[in-house]
Design a protein around this motif. Structure first.
Motif, PDB file in Angstrom:
ATOM      1  N   GLN A   1       0.876  -1.174   0.000  1.00  0.00           N
ATOM      2  CA  GLN A   1       0.000   0.000   0.000  1.00  0.00           C
ATOM      3  C   GLN A   1       0.912   1.222   0.000  1.00  0.00           C
ATOM      4  O   GLN A   1       1.748   1.368   0.893  1.00  0.00           O
TER       5      GLN A   1
ATOM      6  N   GLU B   1       1.492   5.419  -0.371  1.00  0.00           N
ATOM      7  CA  GLU B   1       1.003   6.805  -0.370  1.00  0.00           C
ATOM      8  C   GLU B   1       1.925   7.608  -1.265  1.00  0.00           C
ATOM      9  O   GLU B   1       3.098   7.820  -0.955  1.00  0.00           O
TER      10      GLU B   1
ATOM     11  N   GLY C   1      -3.367   7.490  -8.104  1.00  0.00           N
ATOM     12  CA  GLY C   1      -3.257   6.198  -7.456  1.00  0.00           C
ATOM     13  C   GLY C   1      -4.321   5.229  -7.928  1.00  0.00           C
ATOM     14  O   GLY C   1      -5.425   5.618  -8.311  1.00  0.00           O
TER      15      GLY C   1
ATOM     16  N   THR D   1      -5.319   0.573  -8.034  1.00  0.00           N
ATOM     17  CA  THR D   1      -5.046  -0.785  -7.564  1.00  0.00           C
ATOM     18  C   THR D   1      -4.586  -1.630  -8.746  1.00  0.00           C
ATOM     19  O   THR D   1      -5.199  -1.589  -9.813  1.00  0.00           O
TER      20      THR D   1
ATOM     21  N   LYS E   1      -3.423   7.221  -2.986  1.00  0.00           N
ATOM     22  CA  LYS E   1      -2.946   5.913  -2.551  1.00  0.00           C
ATOM     23  C   LYS E   1      -3.089   4.867  -3.653  1.00  0.00           C
ATOM     24  O   LYS E   1      -4.026   4.908  -4.447  1.00  0.00           O
ATOM     25  N   SER E   2      -2.139   3.939  -3.654  1.00  0.00           N
ATOM     26  CA  SER E   2      -2.166   2.827  -4.605  1.00  0.00           C
ATOM     27  C   SER E   2      -1.958   1.522  -3.852  1.00  0.00           C
ATOM     28  O   SER E   2      -1.377   1.498  -2.755  1.00  0.00           O
ATOM     29  N   LYS E   3      -2.427   0.453  -4.457  1.00  0.00           N
ATOM     30  CA  LYS E   3      -2.155  -0.881  -3.949  1.00  0.00           C
ATOM     31  C   LYS E   3      -1.551  -1.719  -5.074  1.00  0.00           C
ATOM     32  O   LYS E   3      -2.013  -1.649  -6.210  1.00  0.00           O
TER      33      LYS E   3
END
Length: 435
Positions: free
Chosen positions: A5, A7, A380, A382, A404-406
């Protein structure tokens, strides 16, 4: 399955020292099978693929000892070749493409070897013909069990021969070279790979008593010897990690120093980043990348669009094409990325397009990138890591993105980069590993 995860949008600052070279480690660890004496190797990257190979050697009966972080000894004085027939070996070897390089040493020393169809990154067709045709040129007999997907080679005694490789395969050259050092007579390998890691393997073999000339060129001469001795060997810094850190600094507008970068062994990598407009300073064996608000892609002297393409050494390594592509998304100007060697390596660009990058995938081998000039941040999202190099390219994109990214399936990244999250967090990144 673990997840990162991230930021994004943070500027980093500090020092990132490259790990030992993964591709060299896989070669020189296999070379320890050529002697019954102790071999000590330092600066080994403790990453998934390398540790898996050490497990394979341990299963074969090699006595391995970890002296300290990155320093191991290998003693192959009592091997159990019956291990090659076990299900455990099949499982280990299938998951690791580098396991193919045990074949040359085992064949040279014991007259037989077998290996299942090895795994590795799913980046396109990666044939093994060069390996086995080369070993056949030395007098080996080759069979393939189509039902079990096993390759088998045997030889009463290898004999030197002339061969012109159909491709400058790095692992193929390494396998043939390790077999030839114990063959009877002279072997000539033309169109040999000559990457720095192949040069390192050659020098290590010379320290062990091998007779090799032409090191650093694509024409190798090997005069076989009866046996090899032990040695001490230190692995070079990983040029792929050095390139990844240069790209990371540019994408995030960060000030990064890369100490002990092995500059003499980087070839055209620094110059290729400069063609994207990235400033970097070579200070002894260190690379300093200053923070840049923007960077502009050069054009060719006739004004046509720049092309960044991979090629056998001393050309640009294909392992960095993913990094160049993602870095170009925030540059000023356009560039054609041409991945000549693997037909599936550019398929991760759809994830970058989802993040807001302007990329046209022309075909499986070519992508045109229209740079955003850092006027629009990537956003960001997923995503999942498809292979080692694309995974790190996506991580760099996520670190530069807004929000945010995953990234799922980060085991792929762990195969090639040691504790990358911890090391980047030390210079200001915000990466959380979720197991």
């Amino acid at each position: 399955m673990a997840t990162f995860q991230i930021e994004g949008g943070r500027k980093l600052n500090g020092t990132l020292e490259p790990q030992g070279a993964k591709n060299e480690a896989l070669q020189v660890i296999c070379a320890s099978l050529l002697t019954s004496e102790k071999v000590t190797i330092s600066n080994i990257p403790e990453i998934r693929d390398v540790l898996k190979l050490i497990e394979v050697l341990s299963g074969l009966g090699v006595k391995t000892e970890r002296l300290s972080k990155g320093e191991y000894t290998f003693l192959a004085d009592e091997l159990n070749l019956d291990y090659l027939q076990t299900e455990q070996f099949a499982r280990q070897a299938i998951s690791l493409r580098g396991s193919i390089m045990i074949v040359g040493p085992l064949l040279a020393r014991f007259g037989k070897a077998c290996i299942p169809q090895p795994g590795g990154d799913k980046i396109g067709r990666r044939r093994l013909d060069t390996h086995f045709v080369g070993l056949q040129n030395l007098g080996a007999s080759f069979t393939y069990d189509a039902e079990k997907h096993f390759f088998n080679v045997t030889a009463n005694r290898l004999t030197g021969n002339y061969m012109l490789l159909d491709e400058a395969s790095v692992t193929g050259t390494a396998n043939i070279l390790m077999a030839a050092v114990l063959a009877k007579g002279r072997t000539t390998i033309y169109n040999a790979a000559c990457e720095p890691y192949l040069q390192q393997l050659s020098r290590m073999l010379v320290m062990m008593g091998a007779n090799i000339s032409g090191i650093g060129s694509n024409l190798l001469y090997i005069d076989g010897v009866e046996q090899l001795r032990g040695c001490n060997h230190r692995i070079l810094p990983d040029m792929i990690e050095v390139g990844s850190f240069i790209g990371l600094a540019a994408m995030t507008g960060s000030e990064i120093t890369i100490p002990n970068a092995g500059i003499d062994h980087l070839g055209i990598i620094p110059a290729s980043f400069k063609r994207l407009g990235i400033k970097l300073e070579l200070q002894g064996d260190d690379i300093f990348i200053p923070a840049q608000d923007e960077y502009e892609i050069e054009t060719f002297i006739d004004g046509s669009i720049m092309t960044i393409a991979d090629a056998p050494w001393p050309g640009l390594t294909p392992d960095l094409l993913s990094i160049f592509l993602v870095v170009a998304t925030q540059a000023k100007g356009s560039v054609l990325i041409h991945q000549k060697m693997f037909e599936s390596r550019l398929f991760f660009v759809d994830k970058l397009i989802d993040m807001g990058a302007q990329i046209i995938l022309c075909d499986p081998h070519r992508a045109t990138v229209i740079g955003l000039n850092k006027k629009f941040q990537l956003r960001g999202t997923t995503m999942s890591s498809p292979d080692i190099r694309a995974g790190v390219a996506l991580l760099i994109a996520a670190l530069s993105a807004q929000g945010k990214s995953k990234i799922f399936n980060i085991e792929q990244i762990d195969r090639g980069y040691e504790k990358i999250d911890e090391r980047l967090n030390q210079v200001g990144a915000a990466i959380t590993r979720i197991d």
